[in-house]
Design a protein around this motif. Structure first.
Motif: not given
Length: 239
Positions: A182-185, A190-193, A136-147
Motif C-alpha cells: 500500500d505504501v507504494f500504491l 515516494g516508495v519505489k522499486r 505487508v500492510n497490516d501488523a500481526g502476520r505469522k509464518e504458515m509453516a514450522r522450519f
C-alpha cells in the motif's frame, strides 16, 4: 456438478472438464491468502491451490499433510518485488548486502525466488542480511509453516508493525512483497522499486535461464489421495 459450474469451468479449462468424470466439484473462490491459511489450518476441503515453497517446506520436514500435482495456477517473475524508501541510498541489488530486509513470510514463494536471485545472480550472501518478518500492510502476520533455518541466518518476527510502516520509519532498508504494498500504491511516500525496468530484466533472466518461476501448486489432502488415488490423475488430465 450443476450445468453452470460446468459451463464456467469450460471457459477456463476447455473440454478438459470431461476428465473430471466421477468427481463432483464444489468450487470456492477466495483471495489466495485466505485459501492457503484456511487449508493449512483445518484442511476443510480436499483440493486446493497452495504455496509452492510452503508445500516444499512440509515435504522437507517429512510431515506433509498434502500431496502436490504438477499443476501451476500462478507463475510470476519477481524482479519487481523489491521495494525501497524514497531517499534510500541503495542503487542496486549488490547494495543489499548487510542490510535489513522485510519479508511477509520466510516460506512465501515470491520471497524464496528473490532470495535465490539475490544469492546466485546478485552475489549477495543471504547470511549477511538481517531478515525481518511482518505483515505487508497490516501488523500481526505469522509464518504458515514450522522450519529450521541453517546456521548463520538471522530472522526476526515483528508483530506490532507492518513492513510498510517499518520501511517508512527506517526499521528496514528494503522489503520484498509478492503484491505491491500500500505504501507504494498510494503514491504518498515516494516508495519505489529497486529495479524500475524490471520487465526488461525479467525478459533477460528468462532468455538466460529458461526459468518461468512457479508460485502456486495444486495440492490434494493426503487422506483424500490415499482413499481415491484416481482423483489425482483425473484432475491432472482436466487441468
Amino acid at each position: 456438478m450443476d450445468a453452470l459450474v460446468i459451463k464456467d469451468l469450460r471457459k477456463v479449462y476447455g473440454n478438459g472438464v470431461e476428465a473430471l468424470k466421477g468427481i463432483d466439484l464444489t468450487v470456492l473462490n477466495h483471495p489466495f491468502e485466505t485459501i492457503a491459511y484456511r487449508f493449512l489450518a483445518t484442511q476443510e476441503w480436499e483440493i486446493s491451490e497452495f504455496s509452492l515453497a510452503t508445500y516444499c517446506t512440509f515435504l522437507a520436514e517429512g510431515n506433509s499433510p498434502m500431496i502436490g500435482l504438477p499443476v501451476f495456477p500462478s507463475r510470476v517473475f519477481r524482479h519487481g518485488s523489491i521495494y525501497l524508501a524514497k531517499d534510500s541510498p541503495i542503487k542496486s541489488a549488490a547494495d543489499l548486502k548487510g542490510k535489513r530486509i522485510g519479508i511477509p513470510q520466510w516460506t512465501q514463494t515470491a520471497v524464496t525466488y528473490v532470495r535465490g536471485w539475490l544469492q546466485h545472480d546478485a552475489q549477495v550472501p543471504l547470511t549477511s542480511i538481517d531478515w525481518i518478518q511482518a505483515g505487508v500492510n497490516d501488523a500481526g502476520r505469522k509464518e504458515m509453516a514450522r522450519f529450521d533455518l541453517p546456521a548463520g541466518y538471522r530472522l526476526t518476527s515483528v508483530q506490532d508493525k507492518s513492513l510498510g510502516q517499518l520501511l517508512l520509519d527506517g526499521g528496514i532498508d528494503a522489503m520484498i512483497s509478492a503484491r505491491p504494498p500500500d505504501v507504494f500504491l498510494n503514491g504518498k511516500h515516494g516508495v519505489k522499486r529497486l529495479i524500475p525496468n524490471y520487465r526488461e530484466q525479467e525478459k533477460q533472466y528468462f532468455l538466460k535461464t529458461g526459468i518461468f518461476p512457479i508460485m502456486h501448486v495444486v495440492v490434494m489432502r493426503r487422506d483424500a489421495y490415499e482413499a481415491n488415488r484416481w482423483i489425482a490423475r483425473n484432475l491432472l488430465e482436466a487441468f
